[in-house]
Design an enzyme around this catalytic site. Structure first.
Site, PDB file in Angstrom:
ATOM      1  N   GLY A  11       1.896 -23.576  28.401  1.00 41.99           N
ATOM      2  CA  GLY A  11       0.478 -23.232  28.573  1.00 41.99           C
ATOM      3  C   GLY A  11       0.012 -22.327  27.445  1.00 41.99           C
ATOM      4  NE  ARG A  72       3.569 -26.334  30.987  1.00 46.67           N
ATOM      5  CZ  ARG A  72       2.366 -25.964  31.441  1.00 46.67           C
ATOM      6  NH1 ARG A  72       1.491 -26.867  31.798  1.00 46.67           N
ATOM      7  NH2 ARG A  72       2.050 -24.693  31.555  1.00 46.67           N
ATOM      8  CG  ASP A 103      10.708 -19.179  31.937  1.00 46.85           C
ATOM      9  OD1 ASP A 103       9.698 -19.917  31.856  1.00 46.85           O
ATOM     10  OD2 ASP A 103      11.273 -18.894  33.012  1.00 46.85           O
ATOM     11  CB  THR A 126       3.152 -17.112  29.267  1.00 47.09           C
ATOM     12  OG1 THR A 126       2.664 -17.282  30.615  1.00 47.09           O
ATOM     13  CG2 THR A 126       4.243 -16.059  29.317  1.00 47.09           C
ATOM     14  CG  ASP A 128       1.918 -17.385  34.061  1.00 49.41           C
ATOM     15  OD1 ASP A 128       0.689 -17.368  34.257  1.00 49.41           O
ATOM     16  OD2 ASP A 128       2.578 -18.435  34.015  1.00 49.41           O
ATOM     17  CG  ASP A 130       6.347 -15.865  33.881  1.00 48.84           C
ATOM     18  OD1 ASP A 130       6.013 -15.808  32.677  1.00 48.84           O
ATOM     19  OD2 ASP A 130       6.471 -16.942  34.484  1.00 48.84           O
ATOM     20  NE  ARG A 172       4.274 -21.857  35.179  1.00 51.84           N
ATOM     21  CZ  ARG A 172       3.877 -23.100  34.934  1.00 51.84           C
ATOM     22  NH1 ARG A 172       4.169 -24.073  35.757  1.00 51.84           N
ATOM     23  NH2 ARG A 172       3.203 -23.384  33.859  1.00 51.84           N
TER      24      ARG A 172
HETATM   25  O1  F6P Z   1       1.787 -20.608  32.676  1.00 48.87           O
HETATM   26  C1  F6P Z   1       0.420 -20.471  32.480  1.00 48.87           C
HETATM   27  C2  F6P Z   1      -0.357 -21.154  33.579  1.00 48.87           C
HETATM   28  O2  F6P Z   1      -1.734 -20.986  33.314  1.00 48.87           O
HETATM   29  C3  F6P Z   1      -0.015 -20.704  34.990  1.00 48.87           C
HETATM   30  O3  F6P Z   1      -0.632 -19.478  35.326  1.00 48.87           O
HETATM   31  C4  F6P Z   1      -0.490 -21.880  35.806  1.00 48.87           C
HETATM   32  O4  F6P Z   1       0.225 -21.987  37.013  1.00 48.87           O
HETATM   33  C5  F6P Z   1      -0.175 -23.054  34.905  1.00 48.87           C
HETATM   34  O5  F6P Z   1      -0.068 -22.538  33.587  1.00 48.87           O
HETATM   35  C6  F6P Z   1      -1.196 -24.154  34.922  1.00 48.87           C
HETATM   36  O6  F6P Z   1      -0.702 -25.195  34.167  1.00 48.87           O
HETATM   37  P1  F6P Z   1      -1.602 -26.425  33.656  1.00 48.87           P
HETATM   38  O7  F6P Z   1      -2.489 -25.907  32.551  1.00 48.87           O
HETATM   39  O8  F6P Z   1      -0.616 -27.403  33.186  1.00 48.87           O
HETATM   40  O9  F6P Z   1      -2.427 -26.875  34.826  1.00 48.87           O
END
Ligand code: F6P
Length: 324
Positions: A11, A72, A103, A126, A128, A130, A172
């Protein structure tokens, strides 16, 4: 090391561009050539690689998203995919890689190092926050500020109608964004994945501290909370208390966009330079991070295996300060 590749993966997060700029310019500062890999690991497999000069990263420090795009990649999860990626690096004579991501991106990097002996240094990017081994990840501060701004606006309308709002924030499986947003917005309560949510407890708390006819209220819900997100929690509380005027707001991807905060721009600049420094020092298989304002090197093994806990003092703050 003569040629350094840089990619963004997973992300996107505000401040990634500032990190790319720092990597490119510090690589050039050390007499290396910098190469941008477009579209994360998938772009590497496809050979979507372009030399980046200093002027190519002008005027991007203030921009959200990532000029290198992100993705991804499922192909990179396979040994064959990683072999193709390594072959592309060899073809472009790129001797080392900087990966900006979370990660999942570092797990991929570690396999590339193990299987093909390519030095890789990671930069934590990120929203998050995390990642073990760094107090802050690039994008986290901006995302928190964006969510705080949004919740402030929700509070205006909540207060006009004496409504109880359940606001869902990203993160997340982690509650870092939720916790900080809850403190900064003076929320009544926060629900985070790290702590098992007891809806009855929340109801008791609201019964005690919240008079639905007299005041508005905000409950911040982390998207990964075990109670199943803001809509579920709101439904349960609403069933027990039909007299509450309840609304739900899911902030979603707006938290990932926007111009990075000054904090994130500085952090990204520091970590970008630190990543290239580390490569120059023959480091590989590490993430650069920041702990107590000092740059640190954390082995990928450590950051991938461990998880960072929420600060219990901050959790306690929400409780103390939400007493009315
Ligand atoms: O890891 C970053 C994040 O924005 C999380 O907070 C969220 O759960 C996820 O990515 C959303 O992913 P996507 O953009 O693939 O919907």
């Amino acid at each position: 090391i003569k040629r350094i590749g840089v990619l963004t993966s997973g992300g996107d997060a505000p401040g990634m561009n500032a990190a790319i700029r720092a990597v490119v310019r510090s690589a050039i500062f050390y007499g290396c050539e910098a190469y941008g890999i477009y579209g994360g690991y998938q772009g590497l497999i496809n050979g979507d690689i372009k030399r980046l000069r200093s002027q190519d990263v002008s005027n991007i420090i203030q921009r959200g998203g990532t000029i290198l795009k992100s993705a991804r990649s499922t192909e990179f999860r396979t040994e064959e995919g990683r072999a193709k990626a390594a072959a592309k690096l060899a073809e472009h004579k790129i001797d080392a890689l900087v990966v900006i991501g979370g990660d999942g991106s570092f797990s991929g990097a570690r396999l590339l190092i193990q299987e093909h002996d390519i030095p890789v240094v990671g930069i934590p990017g990120t929203i998050d926050n995390d990642l073990y081994g760094t107090d802050s990840t690039i994008g986290y501060d901006t995302a928190v500020n964006t969510a705080v701004e949004a919740v402030d606006k929700i509070k205006d309308t909540a207060s006009a109608h004496n409504r109880l709002f359940f606001v869902e924030v990203m993160g997340r499986d982690a509650g870092f964004i939720a916790l900080r947003v809850a403190i900064a917005t003076g929320a009544e309560a926060v629900l985070v994945p790290e702590i098992d949510t007891d809806i009855t407890d929340l109801e008791h708390f609201l019964e005690k501290d919240y008079d639905p006819k007299q005041s508005s209220g905000i409950v911040i819900v982390a998207e990964g909370d075990k109670a199943g997100g803001a809509y579920n929690v709101a439904q349960k509380v609403g069933e027990a208390h039909p007299e509450y005027d309840i609304r739900v707001s899911v902030l979603g991807h707006m938290q990932r966009g926007g111009s990075p905060s000054a904090f994130d721009r500085v952090l990204a600049s520091q970590l970008g330079v630190a990543a290239v420094d580390a490569l120059m020092d023959d480091q590989k298989s590490i993430m650069v991070g920041i702990m107590n304002k000092e740059i640190v090197h954390v082995p990928f093994n450590k950051t991938i295996k461990n998880s960072k806990g929420l600060n219990p003092e901050l959790l306690n703050l929400v409780k103390i300060l939400s007493n009315r």
